[in-house]
Design an enzyme around this catalytic site. Structure first.
Site, PDB file in Angstrom:
ATOM      1  CE  LYS A   1     -12.412  -3.837   0.511  1.00 57.29           C
ATOM      2  NZ  LYS A   1     -12.909  -3.632   1.899  1.00 57.29           N
TER       3      LYS A   1
ATOM      4  CE  LYS B   1      -4.286  -1.506   2.061  1.00 58.43           C
ATOM      5  NZ  LYS B   1      -5.320  -1.355   3.244  1.00 58.43           N
TER       6      LYS B   1
ATOM      7  CE  LYS C   1      -6.108  -8.527  -2.291  1.00 55.62           C
ATOM      8  NZ  LYS C   1      -5.846  -8.099  -0.797  1.00 55.62           N
TER       9      LYS C   1
HETATM   10  P1  TYM Z   1     -10.617  -6.142   4.162  1.00 56.82           P
HETATM   11  O1  TYM Z   1     -11.823  -5.156   4.508  1.00 56.82           O
HETATM   12  O2  TYM Z   1      -9.800  -5.802   3.081  1.00 56.82           O
HETATM   13  O3  TYM Z   1     -11.354  -7.458   3.570  1.00 56.82           O
HETATM   14  C1  TYM Z   1     -12.371  -8.441   4.456  1.00 56.82           C
HETATM   15  C2  TYM Z   1     -12.251  -9.518   4.371  1.00 56.82           C
HETATM   16  O4  TYM Z   1     -12.346  -9.998   2.891  1.00 56.82           O
HETATM   17  C3  TYM Z   1     -11.112 -10.966   2.635  1.00 56.82           C
HETATM   18  N1  TYM Z   1     -10.600 -10.920   1.258  1.00 56.82           N
HETATM   19  C4  TYM Z   1     -10.837 -11.882   0.342  1.00 56.82           C
HETATM   20  N2  TYM Z   1     -10.967 -13.104   0.523  1.00 56.82           N
HETATM   21  C5  TYM Z   1     -10.711 -13.676  -0.703  1.00 56.82           C
HETATM   22  N3  TYM Z   1     -10.390 -13.431  -2.106  1.00 56.82           N
HETATM   23  C6  TYM Z   1     -10.210 -11.967  -2.366  1.00 56.82           C
HETATM   24  N4  TYM Z   1     -10.032 -11.523  -3.270  1.00 56.82           N
HETATM   25  C7  TYM Z   1     -10.595 -11.075  -0.950  1.00 56.82           C
HETATM   26  N5  TYM Z   1     -10.175  -9.920  -0.670  1.00 56.82           N
HETATM   27  C8  TYM Z   1     -10.647  -9.756   0.605  1.00 56.82           C
HETATM   28  C9  TYM Z   1      -9.844 -10.403   3.570  1.00 56.82           C
HETATM   29  O5  TYM Z   1      -8.889 -11.451   3.762  1.00 56.82           O
HETATM   30  C10 TYM Z   1     -10.714 -10.019   4.691  1.00 56.82           C
HETATM   31  O6  TYM Z   1     -11.152 -11.241   5.611  1.00 56.82           O
HETATM   32  N6  TYM Z   1      -7.277  -6.047   7.734  1.00 56.82           N
HETATM   33  C11 TYM Z   1      -8.661  -6.535   7.458  1.00 56.82           C
HETATM   34  C12 TYM Z   1      -9.591  -5.753   8.367  1.00 56.82           C
HETATM   35  C13 TYM Z   1      -9.605  -6.184   9.879  1.00 56.82           C
HETATM   36  C14 TYM Z   1      -9.677  -7.440  10.403  1.00 56.82           C
HETATM   37  C15 TYM Z   1      -9.630  -6.978  11.937  1.00 56.82           C
HETATM   38  C16 TYM Z   1      -9.999  -8.853  10.107  1.00 56.82           C
HETATM   39  C17 TYM Z   1      -9.241  -5.426  10.522  1.00 56.82           C
HETATM   40  N7  TYM Z   1      -9.274  -5.863  12.065  1.00 56.82           N
HETATM   41  C18 TYM Z   1      -9.620  -8.131  12.821  1.00 56.82           C
HETATM   42  C19 TYM Z   1      -9.952  -9.834  11.039  1.00 56.82           C
HETATM   43  C20 TYM Z   1      -9.490  -9.505  12.205  1.00 56.82           C
HETATM   44  C21 TYM Z   1      -9.118  -6.078   5.937  1.00 56.82           C
HETATM   45  O7  TYM Z   1      -8.564  -5.148   5.500  1.00 56.82           O
HETATM   46  O8  TYM Z   1      -9.850  -6.791   5.484  1.00 56.82           O
END
Ligand code: TYM
Length: 343
Positions: A206, A120, A203
């Site tokens: 967003k 990022k 992947k």
């Molecule tokens: P975020 O908001 O980017 O994504 C949310 C969840 O979606 C999963 N994900 C995917 N899984 C499969 N294929 C994909 N292409 C794909 N894109 C996204 C992510 O792995 C995630 O599970 N850092 C985290 C948010 C967070 C969090 C936490 C997660 C903050 N605190 C505590 C677990 C526990 C994130 O950016 O997710």
């Protein structure tokens, strides 16, 4: 007659960022679908992580709107406020307090090795990246450890952050005595990395360069059909999984398999020769059948913000009870002078 006491359910916590106008198919298959299933087997806490969303440049009015959209989608996808706790991260102040404490246990070098930060920050130039983006994984560790979660259902891209969380929990327990449960990742291999429809080596994300590669949960059905019809496929006509030679078809097979509840091998047997067009049309209908009701329910929930905000306040109050308990123990263990009640 007294009820036989049941053993307590394992605790689960996960989070999702409100950084877009809709979740996408990767979020749904990689995370949210598991969240829905786990509310019946686990003591489940799920949060919309708005404080993570402000680690990159953003618009305040849009953040507030997207926080509600995210929460509405979670309820619409099947999270039941009676069976699990859904809340907004910033409503529970202990998240940032614990993040500070854990940050003081995190090595600078350790934080520098986080791949997501490197990716990022590389995009906008490392000098422009905020300190908040750098300490992002520490706040994520606080999210998880506050609730003493046993399991964290996420996609593959979060694995390294969970490793850091485990290390921090163990380090804290070693230094100050047992306080934190050491959580394990809950990552389902088949759906852990759903790829972009236009760039099947990458992947689905967003921040992808082309919206055509992302299927949004809130996309109109016609848009979903178009995006899937135009998904990049590979040379040849046969439908089989082959990550190296046929990454596009392999990605579509995975999505089909997850949504239909049929294995990839069974799909290869039943659909090997139907041709890309037919296969994509069937897949599009599966996605539309899954997402159209979620979109409708999301719109209904967003039409009544008072009720949505009430559900989130109820979630925050339940989450706060657990967070306060953990934080009181942490303050005591790390040697803070506990203030006397005023008056
Ligand atoms: P975020 O908001 O980017 O994504 C949310 C969840 O979606 C999963 N994900 C995917 N899984 C499969 N294929 C994909 N292409 C794909 N894109 C996204 C992510 O792995 C995630 O599970 N850092 C985290 C948010 C967070 C969090 C936490 C997660 C903050 N605190 C505590 C677990 C526990 C994130 O950016 O997710």
């Amino acid at each position: 007659m007294t009820q036989p006491s049941r053993p307590p359910r394992p605790r689960v916590l996960s989070g999702i960022q409100p950084t877009a106008d809709s979740f996408h198919l990767g979020n749904y298959l990689g995370a949210v679908r598991q969240w829905v299933a786990m509310q019946d087997t686990h003591d489940a806490f799920y949060c919309v992580v708005d404080l993570h969303a402000i680690t990159v440049p953003y618009d305040p009015a849009l953040l507030r709107r997207r926080t509600r959209i995210a929460a509405a989608q979670l309820f619409a996808a099947g999270l039941d406020p009676e069976r699990c706790t859904v809340f907004v991260q910033s409503h529970v102040a202990e998240h940032t307090e614990l993040a500070w404490v854990l940050g003081c246990l995190t090595g600078f070098g350790e934080a520098s090795r986080m791949i997501q930060f490197k990716d990022k920050s590389a995009k906008g130039g490392a000098e422009q990246a905020s300190v908040g983006l750098f300490t992002y994984p520490v706040l994520q560790a606080a999210d998880i450890l506050l609730y003493q979660a046993n399991q964290v259902p996420v996609g593959e891209d979060q694995r390294q952050h969970l490793e850091l969380t485990r290390d921090l929990a163990q380090r804290f327990n070693h230094r100050f005595g047992q306080v934190f449960t050491v959580p394990g990742p809950y990552i389902l291999a088949d759906v852990a990395k759903i790829n972009d429809l236009q760039d099947p080596a990458a992947k689905m994300s967003k921040s992808s360069s082309s919206p055509q590669g992302i299927v949004d949960v809130l996309d109109e059905s016609g848009v979903i059909r178009k995006k899937i019809a135009r998904a990049v496929t590979d040379a040849g006509t046969d439908i089989r999984a082959d990550e190296a030679a046929k990454p596009g078809v392999t990605n579509l097979l995975r999505i089909y398999s997850a949504l239909a509840g049929v294995s990839v091998a069974e799909l290869e047997a039943s659909h090997g020769n139907v041709g890309y067009g037919t296969f994509k049309r069937e897949l599009a209908e599966l996605v539309v059948d899954t997402f159209a009701p979620v979109r409708e329910r999301t719109e209904k929930m967003l039409a009544d913000e008072t009720e949505l905000d009430r559900l989130l306040a109820q979630g925050a109050s339940r989450a706060s009870r657990v967070a306060r308990e953990t934080m009181a123990l942490v303050r005591d263990r790390i040697g803070l002078l506990l203030p006397l009640p005023a008056g």
